[in-house]
Structures are given as C-alpha cells and as structure tokens.
Design an enzyme around this catalytic site. Structure first.
Site, mmCIF file in Angstrom:
data_model
loop_
_atom_site.group_PDB
_atom_site.id
_atom_site.type_symbol
_atom_site.label_atom_id
_atom_site.label_comp_id
_atom_site.label_asym_id
_atom_site.label_seq_id
_atom_site.Cartn_x
_atom_site.Cartn_y
_atom_site.Cartn_z
ATOM 1 N N LYS A 82 20.493 15.640 33.728
ATOM 2 C CA LYS A 82 18.937 15.544 34.146
ATOM 3 C C LYS A 82 18.374 16.972 34.092
ATOM 4 O O LYS A 82 18.993 17.737 34.543
ATOM 5 C CB LYS A 82 18.924 14.870 35.532
ATOM 6 C CG LYS A 82 17.568 14.296 36.005
ATOM 7 C CD LYS A 82 17.461 12.383 35.335
ATOM 8 C CE LYS A 82 16.412 11.998 35.403
ATOM 9 N NZ LYS A 82 16.366 10.706 35.263
ATOM 10 N N ASP A 118 11.250 11.033 32.150
ATOM 11 C CA ASP A 118 11.183 10.442 33.410
ATOM 12 C C ASP A 118 9.941 10.766 34.211
ATOM 13 O O ASP A 118 8.879 10.696 33.234
ATOM 14 C CB ASP A 118 12.519 11.239 34.133
ATOM 15 C CG ASP A 118 12.794 10.437 35.436
ATOM 16 O OD1 ASP A 118 13.614 9.503 35.301
ATOM 17 O OD2 ASP A 118 12.148 10.992 36.433
HETATM 18 P P1 NDP Z 1 5.831 7.890 35.714
HETATM 19 O O1 NDP Z 1 5.615 9.145 35.499
HETATM 20 O O2 NDP Z 1 5.397 6.983 34.273
HETATM 21 O O3 NDP Z 1 5.278 6.978 36.854
HETATM 22 C C1 NDP Z 1 5.674 7.037 38.246
HETATM 23 C C2 NDP Z 1 4.939 6.285 39.056
HETATM 24 O O4 NDP Z 1 5.380 6.515 40.128
HETATM 25 C C3 NDP Z 1 3.312 6.742 39.147
HETATM 26 O O5 NDP Z 1 2.540 5.763 39.212
HETATM 27 C C4 NDP Z 1 3.317 7.698 40.315
HETATM 28 O O6 NDP Z 1 2.189 7.580 40.769
HETATM 29 C C5 NDP Z 1 4.310 6.957 41.349
HETATM 30 N N1 NDP Z 1 4.709 7.999 42.112
HETATM 31 C C6 NDP Z 1 5.633 8.993 41.756
HETATM 32 N N2 NDP Z 1 5.869 9.761 43.137
HETATM 33 C C7 NDP Z 1 5.141 9.160 44.050
HETATM 34 C C8 NDP Z 1 5.262 9.338 45.362
HETATM 35 N N3 NDP Z 1 5.798 10.280 45.951
HETATM 36 N N4 NDP Z 1 4.335 8.527 45.980
HETATM 37 C C9 NDP Z 1 3.630 7.224 45.461
HETATM 38 N N5 NDP Z 1 3.794 6.822 44.102
HETATM 39 C C10 NDP Z 1 4.516 7.955 43.356
HETATM 40 O O7 NDP Z 1 7.437 7.665 35.669
HETATM 41 P P2 NDP Z 1 8.438 6.540 35.530
HETATM 42 O O8 NDP Z 1 7.756 5.073 35.626
HETATM 43 O O9 NDP Z 1 9.182 6.796 34.198
HETATM 44 O O10 NDP Z 1 9.509 6.586 36.709
HETATM 45 C C11 NDP Z 1 9.357 5.961 37.590
HETATM 46 C C12 NDP Z 1 10.800 5.877 38.313
HETATM 47 O O11 NDP Z 1 11.680 5.307 37.736
HETATM 48 C C13 NDP Z 1 11.535 7.360 38.741
HETATM 49 O O12 NDP Z 1 12.477 7.356 39.745
HETATM 50 C C14 NDP Z 1 12.310 7.385 37.403
HETATM 51 O O13 NDP Z 1 13.529 8.279 37.816
HETATM 52 C C15 NDP Z 1 12.911 5.914 37.160
HETATM 53 N N6 NDP Z 1 13.495 5.592 35.983
HETATM 54 C C16 NDP Z 1 12.485 6.182 34.680
HETATM 55 C C17 NDP Z 1 13.233 5.657 33.650
HETATM 56 C C18 NDP Z 1 12.265 5.822 32.245
HETATM 57 O O14 NDP Z 1 12.868 5.335 31.402
HETATM 58 N N7 NDP Z 1 11.263 6.358 32.375
HETATM 59 C C19 NDP Z 1 14.601 5.084 33.466
HETATM 60 C C20 NDP Z 1 15.062 4.660 35.015
HETATM 61 C C21 NDP Z 1 14.696 5.324 36.096
HETATM 62 P P3 NDP Z 1 1.187 9.109 40.704
HETATM 63 O O15 NDP Z 1 0.693 9.131 39.273
HETATM 64 O O16 NDP Z 1 0.220 8.986 41.720
HETATM 65 O O17 NDP Z 1 2.111 10.330 41.141
HETATM 66 O O1 2IT Z 2 16.835 7.791 35.099
HETATM 67 C C1 2IT Z 2 16.966 7.442 33.767
HETATM 68 O O2 2IT Z 2 17.647 6.675 33.571
HETATM 69 C C2 2IT Z 2 15.888 8.009 32.705
HETATM 70 N N1 2IT Z 2 14.822 8.512 33.126
HETATM 71 C C3 2IT Z 2 16.213 7.855 31.376
HETATM 72 C C4 2IT Z 2 17.132 8.496 30.981
HETATM 73 C C5 2IT Z 2 17.350 8.645 29.252
HETATM 74 O O3 2IT Z 2 17.903 9.389 28.614
HETATM 75 O O4 2IT Z 2 16.582 7.747 28.675
#
Ligand code: NDP
Ligand code: 2IT
Length: 444
Positions: free
Chosen positions: A127, A167
């Site tokens: 990561k 992420d």
């Molecule tokens: P994005 O940046 O696309 O979206 C994140 C969202 O979460 C935004 O709406 C953001 O709001 C909100 N958020 C983040 N921090 C906070 C906080 N402290 N309080 C309230 N809202 C918050 O990220 P992703 O959707 O990609 O990721 C979301 C989660 O999923 C993370 O934990 C990530 O590690 C996990 N994840 C992502 C994957 C992927 O493929 N993208 C795969 C597996 C897991 P704001 O814009 O207001 O900050």
């Molecule tokens: O938390 C996760 O699994 C991710 N942000 C996606 C990682 C990846 O390599 O696609």
C-alpha cells in the site's frame, strides 16, 4: 510451547509504538491466528511466522516537491509499504489524503496481504500514498503532484515487482498521470499500475469492481441463510468510488439504499436512491447538500451518521474506524442483520465485538471488498496476455471470485452452533497460503 495473544501484542506494540491503526489490524488478525497456530501448526511458532508476517519487507519514504498554480513550492511526503511478496508481486492501492501516515499505510498493507490471498490470484500485499490533499486542487496541480510522486516511485515498482492502484483520493485521472510519467521515464508500456482507462490497458469493470463485488458477497451471505437481498433496506456511508457502485449494484438487485455520506454529512432519502438520482449525485460531486434541494423527500444531516437510521444491511464504504461501538449497538437494536465492509477496517474492534455478540452477519473488508483488487489482478492478466476481455467476462469472473471467498470464510469460520464468523474465516483462509509459501521459501 504455545503462542499467547497478550504477549504477542505486547511484542508488536514495542516494535511499532504509536501506530494505533497498524496495531489494531494486527490484533484483529492475530486474535484468530494464534489459536489456529497453537492447535493446527505449533511448528510455525519456532519458524516465527507471525513475527515475520507483521514486519514489512520494505518501506520506502520519499520527498515529493511540486509547484502549485501560484508557482509556490509545495512539499509532501510519499510512501510505499511493500509488506509481503510470498505469493506474488506487491499489490495494493495508493491513498492521497492529509490523514495519511505510516501507521495507516502499514495497516492497509497488512490487511491487503490477507485480502489478496483470499482472491485466489497470485498477488502479494502493499500500500502507498501521500499526505497530499487533492481537495480544492486544480487539474494541473494534481498532474504536477502525480508526476513528481512517480519520478521517485518508478524505481521501486514494476509489473513483476509492485503494482499500485487507486484508493481514497486516487482514481482513473490520477492513475493516468502516474502511468504517463512512468511510461515517459521507463520508455515502456507495461501493466505497472491497475485502474487504467479502458483505452490504455485498463480492465472493463475495474471502477465498479469493489462496490459490485461487495454486493455479490452480501448476496452470498443472504443465499446462505435462504434469504435474498431484494427488498432489503441498506444504509451506505461514503459517496466515492466504492459507495457509488455499491449503491448502483444494490439498486440492480432490487434493494433500497437510503443513505450516503461524506465528510460534510449524511443524506437520508427514505424513498431510496434510483439510477437517475445516482447520476445527479455524480454531477454534484462532494456537494451532497445540493441533493436535498432537488429531491425534497430527502434530508441532509451534519450531525448524524448513516448508522443512525434503521436498516437491514449496513455497508460502511468511507474510511477506517467510521463505525464505533455505539453505532454498532444502534444498528443491532434497530434490527440490522448484516454489516459488510466496503471500506478497509471501518468498524472499530469494539463494534465488531457487538456484531459477534449479537450473532449478526459481519463480513470484514478483507473478504467483502476484495472485488476491487481481484479485478486489478484480472487487469494484470489481460495486460500480460495483451488482451482486453468483455465486461460480461470480467463480471462472471468477479462473481466466481466473491463466491469462492465466501466459501473460504464458511470453511474456516463456521462455529459449532452454525454461526459463521466471517472475520475468523477470512483471517485463517487468507493466512494459510501466505504462511505455507513463506515457509517454503526459507528464512528470507
Ligand atoms: P474515494 O476517494 O472515491 O471516496 C471516499 C469517500 O469516503 C468520499 O465520499 C469521502 O468523503 C468519504 N470519506 C473519506 N474519509 C472520510 C471521513 N474521515 N469522514 C467521512 N467521510 C469520509 O475512495 P474509495 O471509495 O475508493 O475508498 C473508500 C474506502 O474503500 C477506503 O477505505 C478504501 O481503502 C476502501 N477500498 C477501496 C477500493 C477501491 O478499489 N477504490 C478497494 C477496496 C477498499 P470526502 O470527499 O468528504 O472526503
Ligand atoms: O484496498 C484495496 O483493495 C484497494 N484499494 C485496491 C487495490 C488494488 O490494487 O486494486
């Protein structure tokens, strides 16, 4: 000789002081692994398999200097945690957020090792990211930052070494700028990053994969109890990549999603989001309060989390530790029967205890959100083969992978009374392959 959980955590704490998120993840995993090792693999104690698995193979920390639109010098810190490469090249996302620190990236990299193993694809765990805050930055500022970040990172990654992806704060735009700079420096076009655009080496369905995969996993949980997702009310947190596509798939499956949120607050729409409403949400971006100006039956709360509303299923899809003990108690008392984590470690340790005590279905992130990295793995396969598969083909493979992860959780997590401890199942199921591979490769 046997391992003792308290002594092991004391050891981990002494080695990693002040890294609360990392220690939280280590405790969450080793609480299940220690009894398993004591019973089934006491020979792994002398091999110090746990001491080795919590130690990152390598951590790279670097300076990222760049110029903002006013030509002022900006300095950020870049990181890549290369946690474990026993079963494949390091693989895991990059997070750009001012909250990023070493503890958070180490917890994410550690969880990634088990998650990637669960997918059945040969991927190690890593990561990275930066304390750079993308909010309010212009497109050119994002590009300059990404180029500077990659100008250092490129020497540490590679299609067979370490393959980053997105992420929080890193999506297709950022992957584009990072990929462009990598290709310019190295003069080769390889699958060094995933989450690429569909015209330049990306996989169909990678943007949707985490959210869709989450719902496929929830479907397995419900099928396993002879129930279905259709007709259920769902509270989702977040309004980013994972939350958005989880909502879309829930709508496809006939469920009703009634909340979404971001750091400004929570939208509660008792009539449920529709595909048309989702399209509007995409248009307004982070400005969630605008939603209630258009859809009058909805309300926007700055003081309520999604967990404060009655639902059948809760899907935390924003960030770590966003669902605490009190929230968990509220969810359970209002009849929630399933919590599945789209985010990484969104439930605190105390919240998980509440779910387990109430015997509701709790699907941890390393199982439930593995669809994203799984399709990243499929993107790597397509890049190796010089192919691009159809969306249907990728979707079919994603469904099979989520089904298999569910089976692995049931196999290793089913308790005597029939309750499925998905956390235990995912921890043990993800661990075995990595541990066996580490042992086979000697003391390295
Ligand atoms: P994005 O940046 O696309 O979206 C994140 C969202 O979460 C935004 O709406 C953001 O709001 C909100 N958020 C983040 N921090 C906070 C906080 N402290 N309080 C309230 N809202 C918050 O990220 P992703 O959707 O990609 O990721 C979301 C989660 O999923 C993370 O934990 C990530 O590690 C996990 N994840 C992502 C994957 C992927 O493929 N993208 C795969 C597996 C897991 P704001 O814009 O207001 O900050
Ligand atoms: O938390 C996760 O699994 C991710 N942000 C996606 C990682 C990846 O390599 O696609």
């Amino acid at each position: 000789m046997s391992l003792n959980f308290e002594s092991f955590i004391a050891y981990a704490r002494a080695k990693n002081p002040n890294e609360s998120e990392f220690l939280q993840a280590v405790a969450e995993v080793t609480e299940d692994l220690i009894p398993y090792i004591n019973q089934k693999h006491p020979d792994w104690i002398d091999a110090k398999i746990l001491e080795r698995i919590i130690e990152p193979e390598r951590i790279i920390i670097f300076k990222v200097s760049w110029l903002n639109d006013q030509n002022q010098v900006q300095v950020n810190r870049g990181f890549r945690v290369q946690m474990n490469s026993a079963i494949g090249p390091y693989k895991g996302g990059l997070r750009f957020s001012p909250t990023v620190n070493l503890s958070i990236l180490k917890f994410l990299a550690f969880e990634q090792v088990f998650k990637n193993s669960l997918t059945g694809i040969p991927l190690g765990g890593g990561k990275g990211g930066s304390d750079f805050d993308p909010k309010g930055k212009s497109d050119m500022e994002i590009m300059r930052f990404c180029q500077s970040f990659m100008t250092e990172l490129y020497r540490h990654i590679g299609a067979e070494t370490d393959v980053p992806a997105g992420d929080i704060g890193v999506g297709e735009r950022e992957i584009g700028y990072l990929f462009g700079q990598y290709k310019r420096i190295q003069n080769n076009f390889t699958g060094v990053l995933t989450g690429k655009g569909k015209y330049w080496g990306g996989s169909y369905l990678r943007p949707e994969a985490t959210g869709y995969g989450l719902l496929y996993f929830v479907q397995c949980v419900f099928e396993n109890m002879d129930e279905e997702v259709a007709g259920k009310e769902i509270c989702i947190s977040g309004a980013g990549n994972v939350a958005y596509y989880a909502t879309e798939k829930a709508i496809h499956l006939g469920a009703k999603v009634i909340t979404l949120s971001n750091s400004l607050g929570t939208i509660h729409d008792p009539e449920g989001f529709t595909l048309e409403k989702l399209a509007y949400l995409k248009e307004i971006g982070r400005e969630l309060p605008k939603y209630v100006d258009r859809y009058k039956t909805a309300a926007f709360y700055t003081d309520r989390k999604p967990w404060h509303f009655k639902c059948d299923i809760a899907l935390p899809c924003a960030t770590q530790n966003e669902l605490n003990e009190e929230d968990a108690q509220l969810l359970v008392s209002q009849g929630c029967i399933c919590v599945a984590e789209g985010a990484n470690m969104p439930s605190t340790a105390e919240a998980i205890k509440v779910f387990h005590k109430a015997k509701i279905h709790f699907a941890p992130g390393k199982a439930a959100n593995a669809g994203g990295v799984a399709v990243s793995g499929l993107e790597m396969s397509q890049n190796w083969a010089g192919q691009q598969w159809s969306s249907d083909k990728v979707d079919g493979k994603l469904k099979t992978i989520m089904n298999n992860i569910h089976k692995t959780c049931v196999k290793h997590g089913k308790e005597e009374d029939g309750y499925i401890n998905y956390l235990k199942g995912a921890n043990i199921g993800g661990f075995i392959k990595v541990a066996e591979s580490m042992l086979a490769q000697g003391i390295v």
